[in-house]
Design a protein around this motif. Structure first.
Motif, PDB file in Angstrom:
ATOM      1  N   GLU A   1      10.659   3.237  19.921  1.00 13.99           N
ATOM      2  CA  GLU A   1      10.892   2.776  18.555  1.00 13.99           C
ATOM      3  C   GLU A   1      12.384   2.872  18.281  1.00 13.99           C
ATOM      4  O   GLU A   1      13.031   3.866  18.629  1.00 13.99           O
ATOM      5  CB  GLU A   1      10.115   3.632  17.552  1.00 13.99           C
ATOM      6  CG  GLU A   1       8.604   3.480  17.682  1.00 13.99           C
ATOM      7  CD  GLU A   1       7.861   4.253  16.592  1.00 13.99           C
ATOM      8  OE1 GLU A   1       8.422   4.409  15.485  1.00 13.99           O
ATOM      9  OE2 GLU A   1       6.726   4.701  16.865  1.00 13.99           O
ATOM     10  N   PHE A   2      12.919   1.824  17.633  1.00 17.01           N
ATOM     11  CA  PHE A   2      14.364   1.809  17.388  1.00 17.01           C
ATOM     12  C   PHE A   2      14.686   1.065  16.094  1.00 17.01           C
ATOM     13  O   PHE A   2      13.859   0.322  15.557  1.00 17.01           O
ATOM     14  CB  PHE A   2      15.103   1.170  18.570  1.00 17.01           C
ATOM     15  CG  PHE A   2      14.625  -0.205  18.958  1.00 17.01           C
ATOM     16  CD1 PHE A   2      15.210  -1.342  18.411  1.00 17.01           C
ATOM     17  CD2 PHE A   2      13.594  -0.361  19.875  1.00 17.01           C
ATOM     18  CE1 PHE A   2      14.780  -2.609  18.771  1.00 17.01           C
ATOM     19  CE2 PHE A   2      13.158  -1.626  20.243  1.00 17.01           C
ATOM     20  CZ  PHE A   2      13.752  -2.755  19.686  1.00 17.01           C
TER      21      PHE A   2
ATOM     22  N   VAL B   1       4.703  -5.872  21.045  1.00 15.75           N
ATOM     23  CA  VAL B   1       5.985  -5.863  20.342  1.00 15.75           C
ATOM     24  C   VAL B   1       5.690  -5.926  18.854  1.00 15.75           C
ATOM     25  O   VAL B   1       5.009  -6.842  18.383  1.00 15.75           O
ATOM     26  CB  VAL B   1       6.868  -7.060  20.749  1.00 15.75           C
ATOM     27  CG1 VAL B   1       8.229  -6.967  20.066  1.00 15.75           C
ATOM     28  CG2 VAL B   1       7.031  -7.131  22.263  1.00 15.75           C
ATOM     29  N   VAL B   2       6.166  -4.930  18.110  1.00 15.40           N
ATOM     30  CA  VAL B   2       5.926  -4.881  16.671  1.00 15.40           C
ATOM     31  C   VAL B   2       7.267  -4.765  15.963  1.00 15.40           C
ATOM     32  O   VAL B   2       8.089  -3.909  16.294  1.00 15.40           O
ATOM     33  CB  VAL B   2       5.042  -3.673  16.288  1.00 15.40           C
ATOM     34  CG1 VAL B   2       4.822  -3.639  14.783  1.00 15.40           C
ATOM     35  CG2 VAL B   2       3.714  -3.730  17.025  1.00 15.40           C
ATOM     36  N   GLY B   3       7.512  -5.636  14.984  1.00 16.96           N
ATOM     37  CA  GLY B   3       8.756  -5.562  14.230  1.00 16.96           C
ATOM     38  C   GLY B   3       9.259  -6.942  13.844  1.00 16.96           C
ATOM     39  O   GLY B   3       8.664  -7.964  14.186  1.00 16.96           O
TER      40      GLY B   3
ATOM     41  N   ASP C   1       0.139   0.361   7.311  1.00 14.64           N
ATOM     42  CA  ASP C   1       1.570   0.474   7.040  1.00 14.64           C
ATOM     43  C   ASP C   1       2.254   1.298   8.140  1.00 14.64           C
ATOM     44  O   ASP C   1       3.130   2.106   7.865  1.00 14.64           O
ATOM     45  CB  ASP C   1       1.793   1.132   5.668  1.00 14.64           C
ATOM     46  CG  ASP C   1       3.248   1.036   5.220  1.00 14.64           C
ATOM     47  OD1 ASP C   1       3.939   0.073   5.618  1.00 14.64           O
ATOM     48  OD2 ASP C   1       3.707   1.937   4.496  1.00 14.64           O
ATOM     49  N   SER C   2       1.819   1.105   9.386  1.00 11.29           N
ATOM     50  CA  SER C   2       2.417   1.844  10.496  1.00 11.29           C
ATOM     51  C   SER C   2       2.498   0.956  11.726  1.00 11.29           C
ATOM     52  O   SER C   2       1.664   0.052  11.925  1.00 11.29           O
ATOM     53  CB  SER C   2       1.601   3.097  10.820  1.00 11.29           C
ATOM     54  OG  SER C   2       0.356   2.746  11.383  1.00 11.29           O
ATOM     55  N   ILE C   3       3.492   1.215  12.547  1.00 10.99           N
ATOM     56  CA  ILE C   3       3.653   0.460  13.796  1.00 10.99           C
ATOM     57  C   ILE C   3       2.457   0.689  14.713  1.00 10.99           C
ATOM     58  O   ILE C   3       1.943  -0.241  15.335  1.00 10.99           O
ATOM     59  CB  ILE C   3       4.961   0.874  14.493  1.00 10.99           C
ATOM     60  CG1 ILE C   3       6.162   0.389  13.685  1.00 10.99           C
ATOM     61  CG2 ILE C   3       5.026   0.318  15.908  1.00 10.99           C
ATOM     62  CD1 ILE C   3       7.504   0.833  14.228  1.00 10.99           C
ATOM     63  N   GLN C   4       1.993   1.939  14.775  1.00  8.77           N
ATOM     64  CA  GLN C   4       0.902   2.281  15.682  1.00  8.77           C
ATOM     65  C   GLN C   4      -0.367   1.494  15.368  1.00  8.77           C
ATOM     66  O   GLN C   4      -1.138   1.156  16.272  1.00  8.77           O
ATOM     67  CB  GLN C   4       0.630   3.780  15.617  1.00  8.77           C
ATOM     68  CG  GLN C   4      -0.278   4.305  16.723  1.00  8.77           C
ATOM     69  CD  GLN C   4       0.300   4.137  18.105  1.00  8.77           C
ATOM     70  OE1 GLN C   4       1.502   4.095  18.282  1.00  8.77           O
ATOM     71  NE2 GLN C   4      -0.563   4.012  19.092  1.00  8.77           N
ATOM     72  N   HIS C   5      -0.583   1.191  14.086  1.00  6.04           N
ATOM     73  CA  HIS C   5      -1.765   0.422  13.689  1.00  6.04           C
ATOM     74  C   HIS C   5      -1.782  -0.929  14.393  1.00  6.04           C
ATOM     75  O   HIS C   5      -2.816  -1.340  14.943  1.00  6.04           O
ATOM     76  CB  HIS C   5      -1.752   0.224  12.171  1.00  6.04           C
ATOM     77  CG  HIS C   5      -2.744  -0.789  11.677  1.00  6.04           C
ATOM     78  ND1 HIS C   5      -4.078  -0.505  11.511  1.00  6.04           N
ATOM     79  CD2 HIS C   5      -2.589  -2.108  11.334  1.00  6.04           C
ATOM     80  CE1 HIS C   5      -4.708  -1.584  11.064  1.00  6.04           C
ATOM     81  NE2 HIS C   5      -3.826  -2.568  10.954  1.00  6.04           N
TER      82      HIS C   5
END
Length: 384
Positions: A49-50, A163-165, A329-333
């Motif tokens: 994560e960055f 890839v999430v973001g 509301d999370s990347i992991q989701h």
């Protein structure tokens, strides 16, 4: 052990400090390597994560640099030779993990969970060993054996990339195809054969085990199997039933067993939708186990006999809706949704489907779930 060794250092960052310094140079990037169970699979997960580059003062090509760093973690480990990991890395992580596994016996809640799991999967040797491993096996594990396992994983295991973001897809694909990932990933490795555990034998003959240990508290772990849901029953009914039973601080188990009758220091239930299991855990005094078990069964009967209130249904629906909102509301989701789409897409609900199932649910559905529950396993850890 492999996850820990790979996250310890790399070829170009041969110490944990050097690797951590590189993460700091990338505005505090965070690398994680870990394992988890997904159905009958053992998932080895790598993630980084960055910070979004558009919020940074200095453009250092965050996507490319972080992807390269993650690639080093996966494909360029810190080696002593072509057949073994660096001794310092291997020895340090083995010593740490041995210490952690030695402490498992001090976590009585975990011990009771593992005891119940062993009963549930008594005919599945793979599930008899927990995801974090066995101390005796770890003690015998050599550096060369671990490296051989690493090569097998890299060359043969199925791969899912997420890839999430706020990333431009075309730009990311270009960077990805010019990275070491493109050279090392075979896109055809997606032969994931799903196997579901069946508990028919336990329905006919429930498993029970009692273990005595020098403890102040005792532990009770119970497992119940719910039947597969008919199409006219809401898919969320088992989760709502679990919330009313023991999955919330407004539940029957919490209010009746713990608060009103003081028969447990802690008590709760959880529901596993993939294998349709409801589990109950309680920490209590040895002398009150039978009394507590009787009261637990009365709470299950309370739901079976349709004695719960409309307010409890409304509360359960609100909790389900709120938890979904929070988790989304999370990347992991999003990573987990993508993985489950690959592994077992039937387990997922879209937002519209979720709302539809939530609105569809009524008390008849919740009662039906409770009435179809079968007690299949009981594990008692008795404090002497």
């Amino acid at each position: 052990m492999l996850a820990n060794v790979l996250s310890n250092s790399t070829k170009h960052y041969p110490t944990f400090k050097a690797l951590n310094d590189r993460e700091m140079e990338l505005y505090g990037s965070e690398i994680n390597v870990y394992t988890r169970n997904l159905l009958n699979f053992n998932d080895l997960a790598f993630s980084i994560e960055f910070a979004d580059p558009k919020f940074l003062i200095r453009d250092i090509n965050q996507v490319k640099e972080n992807l390269n760093l993650l690639g080093e973690i996966v494909f360029q480990p810190n080696l002593k030779n072509q057949g073994e990991f660096d001794d310092t890395s291997f020895d340090t992580e083995k010593r740490n993990l041995m210490s952690n596994l030695a402490a498992v016996g001090d976590n009585q809640d975990l011990v009771s969970i593992l005891g119940l799991t062993s009963l549930l999967y008594q005919n599945n040797p793979d599930r008899q060993i927990p995801i974090f491993g066995d101390i005796d096996q770890l003690d015998k594990l050599t550096n060369a054996e671990l490296y051989k396992h690493y090569i097998d994983v890299i060359n043969n295991d199925a791969i899912v990339v997420n890839v999430v973001g706020d990333v431009d897809e075309a730009e990311f694909e270009k960077i990805f195809m010019n990275s070491m990932f493109a050279d090392n990933i075979d896109g055809s490795r997606h032969d994931l054969k799903i196997h579901f555990d069946k508990f028919d034998e336990l329905v006919e003959s429930p498993a029970k085990k009692e273990k005595h240990k020098h403890l102040n508290q005792s532990r009770l772990a119970l497992a119940y199997l719910t039947k597969k849901i008919d199409q006219d029953v809401s898919r969320l009914a088992p989760q709502a039933m679990n919330l009313i039973l023991g999955g919330d601080d407004q539940s029957q188990l919490f209010l009746q067993v713990r608060e009103k009758n003081s028969l447990a220091y802690s008590v709760s239930s959880s529901y596993q939708p993939i294998n349709h299991l409801v589990t109950i855990q309680a920490g209590l005094d040895a002398k009150t186990i039978e009394q507590a078990l009787d009261l637990i069964n009365k709470q299950i009967d309370f739901i079976k006999n349709d004695k719960f209130s409309d307010d409890q249904i409304v509360h359960a629906k609100k909790v389900l809706d709120t938890r979904r909102e929070i988790s989304s509301d999370s990347i992991q989701h999003y990573i987990m949704r993508s993985i489950w789409e690959t592994v077992y897409s039937k387990s997922l609900l879209t937002d519209d489907q979720f709302k539809g199932e939530l609105n569809k649910m009524d008390r008849k559905h919740i009662v039906a779930v409770a009435q179809d529950m079968s007690a299949i396993a009981q594990y008692r850890l008795i404090g002497d």
